[in-house]
Write a protein that holds these residues in place. Sequence first.
Motif, PDB file in Angstrom:
ATOM      1  N   ALA A  19       0.850  -1.192   0.000  1.00 32.59           N
ATOM      2  CA  ALA A  19       0.000   0.000   0.000  1.00 32.59           C
ATOM      3  C   ALA A  19       0.883   1.238   0.000  1.00 32.59           C
ATOM      4  O   ALA A  19       2.034   1.203   0.465  1.00 32.59           O
ATOM      5  N   SER A  20       0.327   2.330  -0.518  1.00 32.15           N
ATOM      6  CA  SER A  20       1.044   3.605  -0.514  1.00 32.15           C
ATOM      7  C   SER A  20       0.049   4.730  -0.294  1.00 32.15           C
ATOM      8  O   SER A  20      -1.149   4.563  -0.501  1.00 32.15           O
ATOM      9  N   CYS A  21       0.580   5.875   0.127  1.00 32.73           N
ATOM     10  CA  CYS A  21      -0.259   7.053   0.305  1.00 32.73           C
ATOM     11  C   CYS A  21       0.623   8.290   0.258  1.00 32.73           C
ATOM     12  O   CYS A  21       1.841   8.204   0.380  1.00 32.73           O
ATOM     13  N   THR A  22      -0.016   9.444   0.086  1.00 36.78           N
ATOM     14  CA  THR A  22       0.715  10.698   0.225  1.00 36.78           C
ATOM     15  C   THR A  22       0.716  11.067   1.702  1.00 36.78           C
ATOM     16  O   THR A  22      -0.160  10.640   2.459  1.00 36.78           O
ATOM     17  N   LEU A  23       1.679  11.858   2.107  1.00 38.70           N
ATOM     18  CA  LEU A  23       1.808  12.175   3.533  1.00 38.70           C
ATOM     19  C   LEU A  23       0.695  13.092   4.036  1.00 38.70           C
ATOM     20  O   LEU A  23       0.251  12.962   5.175  1.00 38.70           O
ATOM     21  N   LYS A  24       0.243  14.037   3.224  1.00 43.55           N
ATOM     22  CA  LYS A  24      -0.868  14.927   3.578  1.00 43.55           C
ATOM     23  C   LYS A  24      -0.710  15.521   4.977  1.00 43.55           C
ATOM     24  O   LYS A  24      -1.590  15.406   5.825  1.00 43.55           O
ATOM     25  N   GLY A  25       0.436  16.135   5.236  1.00 46.08           N
ATOM     26  CA  GLY A  25       0.661  16.804   6.510  1.00 46.08           C
ATOM     27  C   GLY A  25       1.137  15.903   7.639  1.00 46.08           C
ATOM     28  O   GLY A  25       1.459  16.385   8.713  1.00 46.08           O
TER      29      GLY A  25
ATOM     30  N   THR B  36       3.797  12.947   9.249  1.00 42.85           N
ATOM     31  CA  THR B  36       5.184  12.515   9.074  1.00 42.85           C
ATOM     32  C   THR B  36       5.178  11.193   8.303  1.00 42.85           C
ATOM     33  O   THR B  36       4.141  10.505   8.228  1.00 42.85           O
ATOM     34  N   GLY B  37       6.317  10.835   7.767  1.00 44.77           N
ATOM     35  CA  GLY B  37       6.434   9.547   7.094  1.00 44.77           C
ATOM     36  C   GLY B  37       6.142   8.398   8.039  1.00 44.77           C
ATOM     37  O   GLY B  37       5.514   7.403   7.668  1.00 44.77           O
ATOM     38  N   HIS B  38       6.580   8.540   9.289  1.00 46.85           N
ATOM     39  CA  HIS B  38       6.322   7.504  10.298  1.00 46.85           C
ATOM     40  C   HIS B  38       4.820   7.347  10.542  1.00 46.85           C
ATOM     41  O   HIS B  38       4.303   6.229  10.580  1.00 46.85           O
ATOM     42  N   GLU B  39       4.129   8.469  10.710  1.00 45.27           N
ATOM     43  CA  GLU B  39       2.685   8.413  10.955  1.00 45.27           C
ATOM     44  C   GLU B  39       1.938   7.782   9.779  1.00 45.27           C
ATOM     45  O   GLU B  39       1.067   6.922   9.975  1.00 45.27           O
ATOM     46  N   ALA B  40       2.272   8.204   8.576  1.00 44.07           N
ATOM     47  CA  ALA B  40       1.596   7.679   7.386  1.00 44.07           C
ATOM     48  C   ALA B  40       1.901   6.194   7.194  1.00 44.07           C
ATOM     49  O   ALA B  40       1.010   5.398   6.882  1.00 44.07           O
ATOM     50  N   GLY B  41       3.159   5.815   7.394  1.00 47.75           N
ATOM     51  CA  GLY B  41       3.539   4.413   7.250  1.00 47.75           C
ATOM     52  C   GLY B  41       2.850   3.534   8.270  1.00 47.75           C
ATOM     53  O   GLY B  41       2.383   2.428   7.955  1.00 47.75           O
ATOM     54  N   ARG B  42       2.765   4.002   9.480  1.00 50.16           N
ATOM     55  CA  ARG B  42       2.104   3.246  10.544  1.00 50.16           C
ATOM     56  C   ARG B  42       0.608   3.080  10.248  1.00 50.16           C
ATOM     57  O   ARG B  42       0.027   2.020  10.494  1.00 50.16           O
ATOM     58  N   ALA B  43      -0.024   4.124   9.703  1.00 50.31           N
ATOM     59  CA  ALA B  43      -1.442   4.028   9.330  1.00 50.31           C
ATOM     60  C   ALA B  43      -1.637   2.996   8.216  1.00 50.31           C
ATOM     61  O   ALA B  43      -2.603   2.216   8.242  1.00 50.31           O
TER      62      ALA B  43
ATOM     63  N   TRP C  33       3.325 -12.528  10.817  1.00 51.53           N
ATOM     64  CA  TRP C  33       3.433 -11.597   9.700  1.00 51.53           C
ATOM     65  C   TRP C  33       4.698 -10.752   9.833  1.00 51.53           C
ATOM     66  O   TRP C  33       5.199 -10.523  10.932  1.00 51.53           O
ATOM     67  N   HIS C  34       5.192 -10.289   8.684  1.00 47.88           N
ATOM     68  CA  HIS C  34       6.361  -9.406   8.619  1.00 47.88           C
ATOM     69  C   HIS C  34       5.971  -8.154   7.840  1.00 47.88           C
ATOM     70  O   HIS C  34       5.083  -8.198   6.989  1.00 47.88           O
ATOM     71  N   PHE C  35       6.661  -7.054   8.102  1.00 49.56           N
ATOM     72  CA  PHE C  35       6.349  -5.805   7.408  1.00 49.56           C
ATOM     73  C   PHE C  35       7.604  -4.987   7.198  1.00 49.56           C
ATOM     74  O   PHE C  35       8.637  -5.207   7.820  1.00 49.56           O
ATOM     75  N   SER C  36       7.461  -4.027   6.317  1.00 46.77           N
ATOM     76  CA  SER C  36       8.515  -3.033   6.107  1.00 46.77           C
ATOM     77  C   SER C  36       7.834  -1.754   5.641  1.00 46.77           C
ATOM     78  O   SER C  36       6.833  -1.790   4.918  1.00 46.77           O
ATOM     79  N   ILE C  37       8.391  -0.638   6.068  1.00 48.63           N
ATOM     80  CA  ILE C  37       7.847   0.682   5.728  1.00 48.63           C
ATOM     81  C   ILE C  37       8.972   1.541   5.164  1.00 48.63           C
ATOM     82  O   ILE C  37      10.097   1.486   5.647  1.00 48.63           O
ATOM     83  N   SER C  38       8.644   2.337   4.164  1.00 55.12           N
ATOM     84  CA  SER C  38       9.585   3.324   3.631  1.00 55.12           C
ATOM     85  C   SER C  38       8.801   4.596   3.359  1.00 55.12           C
ATOM     86  O   SER C  38       7.613   4.550   3.046  1.00 55.12           O
ATOM     87  N   HIS C  39       9.478   5.727   3.483  1.00 50.84           N
ATOM     88  CA  HIS C  39       8.806   6.971   3.134  1.00 50.84           C
ATOM     89  C   HIS C  39       9.791   7.921   2.482  1.00 50.84           C
ATOM     90  O   HIS C  39      11.004   7.833   2.668  1.00 50.84           O
ATOM     91  N   THR C  40       9.227   8.798   1.676  1.00 49.10           N
ATOM     92  CA  THR C  40       9.973   9.839   0.993  1.00 49.10           C
ATOM     93  C   THR C  40       9.456  11.175   1.533  1.00 49.10           C
ATOM     94  O   THR C  40       8.679  11.200   2.485  1.00 49.10           O
ATOM     95  N   LYS C  41       9.810  12.258   0.893  1.00 44.79           N
ATOM     96  CA  LYS C  41       9.299  13.560   1.333  1.00 44.79           C
ATOM     97  C   LYS C  41       7.792  13.682   1.137  1.00 44.79           C
ATOM     98  O   LYS C  41       7.124  14.424   1.843  1.00 44.79           O
ATOM     99  N   MET C  42       7.260  12.931   0.156  1.00 39.72           N
ATOM    100  CA  MET C  42       5.845  13.099  -0.187  1.00 39.72           C
ATOM    101  C   MET C  42       4.991  11.836  -0.045  1.00 39.72           C
ATOM    102  O   MET C  42       3.774  11.920  -0.068  1.00 39.72           O
ATOM    103  N   HIS C  43       5.606  10.669   0.080  1.00 42.66           N
ATOM    104  CA  HIS C  43       4.853   9.417   0.069  1.00 42.66           C
ATOM    105  C   HIS C  43       5.321   8.465   1.161  1.00 42.66           C
ATOM    106  O   HIS C  43       6.470   8.519   1.593  1.00 42.66           O
ATOM    107  N   ALA C  44       4.412   7.563   1.535  1.00 46.16           N
ATOM    108  CA  ALA C  44       4.749   6.452   2.428  1.00 46.16           C
ATOM    109  C   ALA C  44       4.342   5.165   1.730  1.00 46.16           C
ATOM    110  O   ALA C  44       3.362   5.126   0.978  1.00 46.16           O
ATOM    111  N   PHE C  45       5.106   4.109   1.990  1.00 44.08           N
ATOM    112  CA  PHE C  45       4.872   2.788   1.403  1.00 44.08           C
ATOM    113  C   PHE C  45       4.981   1.751   2.504  1.00 44.08           C
ATOM    114  O   PHE C  45       5.819   1.870   3.398  1.00 44.08           O
TER     115      PHE C  45
END
Length: 162
Positions: A4-10, A12-19, A51-63
Amino acid sequence: MKLASCTLKGRTGHEAGRALLEALYREETGLPLPAIAAGEWGKPGFVDSDWHFSISHTKMHAFCVLARENVAIDAEELSRHMNLKLAEKILSPMEKAQFDAAADKTKALLTFWVLKEAAAKLSGRGLHGYPNNTAFSLDDTRVREMDGCVVAILTEGETYAV
């Protein structure tokens, strides 16, 4: 494996990735997100889940990627400025030859970079020194473009060292 991916929309990358992680986990298991703890080398994982997971984020997106096996993701914006001289330090001779032949040097370097970062995340040990002992290819099928980013997803058992 779920991605899954999303834009950060205000956020942090951590917050968006966790969501994203919480939504993927609930979608796959029907359960709330279990506790997360850092492993021996700092890699986060679930305390009581297979289950296993991984999160990455950029300035504008989270994955986020969720899988039944060890998995790692890394992403970089295609618009990110890269110092192309970095290729001399981080690419193996095989990778450097591909980089030299590439029409789009920035995209080539970003592709190698996300593969190397994902490999470091997969090992759980992170990057140490210059990651120039790998044998990745620019046409690696584990790399895709999403939301204006180059994204690499690696799973356990895949080889990447020379």
